[in-house]
Design a protein around this motif. Structure first.
Motif, PDB file in Angstrom:
ATOM      1  N   CYS A  82     -12.645  38.085  84.071  1.00  0.00           N
ATOM      2  CA  CYS A  82     -13.804  38.879  84.471  1.00  0.00           C
ATOM      3  C   CYS A  82     -14.240  38.499  85.888  1.00  0.00           C
ATOM      4  O   CYS A  82     -14.480  39.377  86.724  1.00  0.00           O
ATOM      5  CB  CYS A  82     -14.945  38.649  83.476  1.00  0.00           C
TER       6      CYS A  82
ATOM      7  N   VAL B 130     -11.723  39.873  88.450  1.00  0.00           N
ATOM      8  CA  VAL B 130     -11.872  41.323  88.647  1.00  0.00           C
ATOM      9  C   VAL B 130     -13.077  41.595  89.538  1.00  0.00           C
ATOM     10  O   VAL B 130     -13.006  42.382  90.486  1.00  0.00           O
ATOM     11  CB  VAL B 130     -12.008  42.053  87.291  1.00  0.00           C
ATOM     12  N   ARG B 131     -14.191  40.938  89.259  1.00  0.00           N
ATOM     13  CA  ARG B 131     -15.406  41.167  90.042  1.00  0.00           C
ATOM     14  C   ARG B 131     -15.277  40.668  91.483  1.00  0.00           C
ATOM     15  O   ARG B 131     -15.939  41.171  92.381  1.00  0.00           O
ATOM     16  CB  ARG B 131     -16.610  40.513  89.369  1.00  0.00           C
TER      17      ARG B 131
ATOM     18  N   ASN C  51     -12.600  40.968  93.306  1.00  0.00           N
ATOM     19  CA  ASN C  51     -11.663  41.814  94.036  1.00  0.00           C
ATOM     20  C   ASN C  51     -12.357  43.117  94.446  1.00  0.00           C
ATOM     21  O   ASN C  51     -12.679  43.940  93.589  1.00  0.00           O
ATOM     22  CB  ASN C  51     -10.450  42.116  93.159  1.00  0.00           C
TER      23      ASN C  51
ATOM     24  N   TRP D 226     -11.405  46.537  92.975  1.00  0.00           N
ATOM     25  CA  TRP D 226     -11.755  46.835  91.592  1.00  0.00           C
ATOM     26  C   TRP D 226     -13.270  46.919  91.397  1.00  0.00           C
ATOM     27  O   TRP D 226     -13.771  46.782  90.288  1.00  0.00           O
ATOM     28  CB  TRP D 226     -11.182  45.783  90.659  1.00  0.00           C
TER      29      TRP D 226
ATOM     30  N   MET E 289     -14.656  48.974  88.495  1.00  0.00           N
ATOM     31  CA  MET E 289     -14.051  48.774  87.179  1.00  0.00           C
ATOM     32  C   MET E 289     -15.114  48.379  86.156  1.00  0.00           C
ATOM     33  O   MET E 289     -15.925  47.495  86.411  1.00  0.00           O
ATOM     34  CB  MET E 289     -12.988  47.674  87.256  1.00  0.00           C
TER      35      MET E 289
ATOM     36  N   ILE F 204     -16.083  46.655  82.566  1.00  0.00           N
ATOM     37  CA  ILE F 204     -15.531  45.599  81.717  1.00  0.00           C
ATOM     38  C   ILE F 204     -16.362  45.507  80.447  1.00  0.00           C
ATOM     39  O   ILE F 204     -17.570  45.289  80.495  1.00  0.00           O
ATOM     40  CB  ILE F 204     -15.540  44.228  82.429  1.00  0.00           C
TER      41      ILE F 204
END
Length: 79
Positions: free
Chosen positions: A17, A20-21, A23, A26, A29, A31
């Motif tokens: 998680c 992802v945050r 990047n 993304w 995105m 989650i």
């Protein structure tokens, strides 16, 4: 939309998680964390790390479908 379990081999869902945050590609995105770890502290940690929502096991398939629809609808209304 990512359905993310907290308990993963080799790397926790919390770490995924965070990655992802972190990047920028993304950024949008969604989650949804799914886990057997249902204590408030774990839920708060997942949300603090950027999860959009958190469902604890056991859960019904319909509960997951409803939550996914809710998250996607909220994203569309923001667009």
């Amino acid at each position: 939309l990512i359905l993310l379990d907290v308990n993963l081999p080799g790397r926790s869902g919390y770490e995924v998680c965070e990655a992802v945050r972190a990047n920028p590609a993304w950024k949008g995105m969604l989650i949804l964390m799914l886990t057997a770890k249902g204590r408030d502290v774990e839920r708060e940690k997942g949300l603090a790390l950027g999860a959009d929502d958190y469902i604890t096991k056991p859960f019904s398939t319909q509960e997951v479908v409803d939550k996914v629809r809710e998250l996607l609808a909220s994203r569309e209304s923001q667009a």
